[in-house]
Motif scaffolding. Structure first.
Motif, short mmCIF file in Angstrom:
data_model
loop_
_atom_site.label_atom_id
_atom_site.label_comp_id
_atom_site.label_asym_id
_atom_site.label_seq_id
_atom_site.Cartn_x
_atom_site.Cartn_y
_atom_site.Cartn_z
N ILE A 21 36.87 26.82 34.35
CA ILE A 21 36.84 28.28 34.55
C ILE A 21 37.26 28.56 36.04
O ILE A 21 38.15 29.48 36.34
CB ILE A 21 35.57 28.77 34.23
CG1 ILE A 21 35.18 28.57 32.73
CG2 ILE A 21 35.30 30.31 34.61
CD1 ILE A 21 33.71 28.79 32.50
N SER A 22 36.53 28.00 36.99
CA SER A 22 36.87 28.39 38.53
C SER A 22 36.71 27.11 39.24
O SER A 22 36.07 25.96 38.95
CB SER A 22 35.89 29.23 38.79
OG SER A 22 34.78 28.74 39.19
N SER A 23 37.63 27.13 40.41
CA SER A 23 37.36 25.88 41.44
C SER A 23 37.15 26.50 42.84
O SER A 23 37.56 27.60 43.23
CB SER A 23 38.77 25.30 41.49
OG SER A 23 38.92 24.18 42.59
N ILE A 24 36.26 25.82 43.32
CA ILE A 24 35.48 26.41 44.53
C ILE A 24 35.88 25.41 45.65
O ILE A 24 35.30 25.44 46.87
CB ILE A 24 33.98 27.02 44.64
CG1 ILE A 24 33.19 25.84 44.28
CG2 ILE A 24 34.02 28.07 44.02
CD1 ILE A 24 31.75 26.13 44.54
N ASP A 25 36.71 24.38 45.43
CA ASP A 25 37.06 23.26 46.33
C ASP A 25 38.32 23.41 46.89
O ASP A 25 39.33 23.66 46.15
CB ASP A 25 36.85 21.79 45.60
CG ASP A 25 35.57 21.38 44.97
OD1 ASP A 25 34.73 21.62 45.69
OD2 ASP A 25 35.55 20.94 43.86
N LEU A 28 40.01 29.21 46.40
CA LEU A 28 39.05 29.63 45.01
C LEU A 28 40.02 29.94 44.15
O LEU A 28 40.86 30.82 44.37
CB LEU A 28 38.34 30.87 45.78
CG LEU A 28 37.48 31.46 44.73
CD1 LEU A 28 36.33 30.69 44.16
CD2 LEU A 28 36.68 32.71 45.40
N LEU A 29 39.81 29.37 43.07
CA LEU A 29 40.72 29.73 41.91
C LEU A 29 39.81 30.19 40.57
O LEU A 29 39.00 29.80 40.30
CB LEU A 29 41.39 28.44 41.45
CG LEU A 29 42.37 27.94 42.53
CD1 LEU A 29 42.91 26.29 41.84
CD2 LEU A 29 43.58 28.48 43.01
N TYR A 30 40.57 31.18 39.79
CA TYR A 30 39.88 31.49 38.61
C TYR A 30 40.96 31.18 37.46
O TYR A 30 42.22 31.76 37.56
CB TYR A 30 39.91 33.07 38.64
CG TYR A 30 38.57 33.67 39.27
CD1 TYR A 30 37.73 32.92 39.82
CD2 TYR A 30 38.75 35.09 39.12
CE1 TYR A 30 36.70 33.57 40.65
CE2 TYR A 30 37.64 35.86 40.04
CZ TYR A 30 36.80 34.79 40.55
OH TYR A 30 35.58 35.50 41.34
N PHE A 44 39.60 44.88 38.10
CA PHE A 44 38.46 43.91 37.57
C PHE A 44 38.69 43.63 36.05
O PHE A 44 38.17 42.55 35.67
CB PHE A 44 37.13 44.64 37.90
CG PHE A 44 36.14 44.07 37.27
CD1 PHE A 44 35.51 42.78 37.52
CD2 PHE A 44 35.16 44.75 36.26
CE1 PHE A 44 34.27 42.27 37.08
CE2 PHE A 44 34.28 44.18 35.91
CZ PHE A 44 33.53 43.08 36.04
N LEU A 45 39.10 44.36 35.17
CA LEU A 45 39.24 44.20 33.89
C LEU A 45 40.28 43.26 33.47
O LEU A 45 39.98 42.39 32.56
CB LEU A 45 39.38 45.86 33.09
CG LEU A 45 38.61 46.50 33.07
CD1 LEU A 45 38.57 47.75 32.16
CD2 LEU A 45 37.01 46.01 32.68
N GLU A 46 41.34 43.20 34.12
CA GLU A 46 42.42 42.15 33.88
C GLU A 46 41.53 40.82 34.35
O GLU A 46 42.07 39.68 33.62
CB GLU A 46 43.58 42.41 34.95
CG GLU A 46 44.43 43.43 34.53
CD GLU A 46 45.83 43.70 35.53
OE1 GLU A 46 46.79 42.89 35.39
OE2 GLU A 46 45.56 44.58 36.42
N THR A 47 41.10 40.65 35.54
CA THR A 47 40.23 39.30 35.71
C THR A 47 39.39 38.94 34.78
O THR A 47 38.95 37.82 34.72
CB THR A 47 39.72 39.50 37.32
OG1 THR A 47 40.85 39.88 38.04
CG2 THR A 47 39.00 38.16 37.72
N THR A 48 38.68 40.15 34.28
CA THR A 48 37.61 39.68 33.45
C THR A 48 38.19 39.03 31.92
O THR A 48 37.78 38.12 31.53
CB THR A 48 36.60 41.02 32.77
OG1 THR A 48 36.15 41.50 33.97
CG2 THR A 48 36.07 40.80 31.72
N PHE A 49 39.47 39.54 31.46
CA PHE A 49 40.23 39.06 30.53
C PHE A 49 40.44 37.52 30.88
O PHE A 49 40.24 36.54 30.21
CB PHE A 49 41.39 39.94 30.24
CG PHE A 49 41.98 39.61 28.98
CD1 PHE A 49 41.88 40.38 27.59
CD2 PHE A 49 42.73 38.45 28.80
CE1 PHE A 49 42.51 39.85 26.41
CE2 PHE A 49 43.55 38.10 27.53
CZ PHE A 49 43.42 38.78 26.43
#
Length: 374
Positions: A21-25, A28-30, A44-49
């Motif tokens: 889902i995400s990387s914080i190393d 920062l990636l979603y 925000f809605l695009e990012t939610t999807f």
């Protein structure tokens, strides 16, 4: 500031749990996308999807999402009546938690939730979150209930429903950036709680409630009032060093500084900082920005700690005219997106999460009958 923070002696050991889902190393990636680009280019809605479905939405998919949320943006009158009866001193985070509990009572679900079930529930929840918060917030201020606004973005409607003011383009963009940056951050305590509940094959809203309960804790609550209290206590940048020293005599760390993972700066803080400054300039709060910069320098001189995400986030929400009681609930609204993605991911594993503990209590000892215990 251009400092490089030294490793903290309190740095936590990392686990080896895997997530897509995400990387914080490092960056920062979603789902592989730099969050800096999402803040700049998406909503925000695009990012939610993206976070929940794994890819950015097409125009048709985004339109479908907006239509579903528009239709779901209504609260049953029984829920409104219940919120109206709650004492006015109940914190907004408890209103949100109670509201989700009430929504869960009418949310039918199967024993095994499909990813699409979770997605549909998330969309309804995101549509109803602003209504839960705004109902109570507006009642307390004698305002009429918020009406639907299809002409505003999600962030814009959230702002309008809580303030009864039209957001400026910058205010709308700023709140949208906050929601994007808050949406997901790997295995935070609240996300871990949500995943534990998911691992037992409970329902999604139970995971959300667990996440909210963890988020309420003062060590994990996102931007809070403490940061604003400190900023308002410092009358000028010159007074910052003495105030910082006084705070550090009472507390181990300054509120809004240091992070359990990042060894240097929090990338979310760096991304939000210029937006926060733009909002301060628009609303005439540049003095607080100068005080903030002086506090950052003073904390660095004392402890070599850099600001966490909470520091600019609390200031920016304050500049937007949002009550501090709303800071953590706003954080929850956004982070629910990450909880949904983690709920779905956790469902792919065959067993519940079962941590082990190292026993450090009494060694084995003989049992004495009650008559021999004096």
């Amino acid at each position: 500031m251009s400092h490089s923070a030294v490793p903290s002696p309190h740095m936590e050991k990392r686990t080896n749990s895997e997530t897509t889902i995400s990387s914080i190393d490092g960056d920062l990636l979603y789902r592989g996308y730099p969050v800096s680009e999402l803040v700049e280019e998406s909503s925000f809605l695009e990012t939610t999807f993206l976070i929940v479905q794994g890819n950015l939405p097409s125009q048709e998919q985004l339109a479908d999402m907006q239509a579903v949320m528009s239709e779901a943006a209504v609260l049953e009158q029984d829920i409104v009546n219940f919120i109206e009866r709650l004492p006015l001193n109940v914190p907004a985070i408890d209103i949100l938690r109670t509201g989700v509990n009430l929504l869960a009572l009418s949310d039918a679900y199967e024993e095994e939730l499909s990813p699409n079930d979770v997605w549909e529930t998330l969309q309804r929840l995101l549509a109803q979150y602003p209504l839960l918060l705004a109902t109570r917030h507006r009642i307390a201020r004698g305002l009429e209930p918020a009406e639907p606004r299809d002409d505003l973005s999600y962030a814009g409607y959230l702002y309008w429903s809580l303030t009864d003011r039209e957001p400026s383009p910058l205010a709308e963009r700023a709140l949208d950036a906050f929601l994007i940056l808050s949406a997901e951050h790997e295995l935070t305590p609240s996300t871990y709680c949500a995943r534990i509940v998911a691992s037992t094959r409970s329902d999604f809203l139970s995971s959300v409630i667990a996440g909210i309960c963890a988020m309420k804790g003062v060590w994990h609550g996102g931007p809070g009032r403490q940061a604003i209290d400190i900023l308002e206590a410092v009358e000028s940048p010159a007074a910052a060093p003495s105030i910082v020293r006084a705070v550090l005599k009472q507390y181990e760390r300054m509120p809004g500084f240091w992070h359990r993972v990042y060894r240097t700066s929090d990338p979310r803080s760096e991304l939000l900082r210029p937006i926060c400054r733009d909002v301060a300039l628009e609303v005439g709060k540049m003095n607080m920005e100068e005080v903030s910069s002086a506090i950052e320098s003073a904390v660095w001189d004392e402890q070599q700690f850099l600001p966490s995400y909470d520091w600019p986030a609390a200031r920016m929400l304050h500049y937007l005219g949002l009550d501090s009681d709303l800071f953590v609930p706003l954080f929850v609204i956004s982070r629910t997106v990450g909880w949904a993605a983690h709920f779905i991911e956790q469902q792919q594993t065959p067993q519940p999460i079962r941590p082990r503990a190292v026993y450090v209590g009494q060694p084995e000892r003989p049992f004495l009958p009650l008559s021999e215990r004096g």
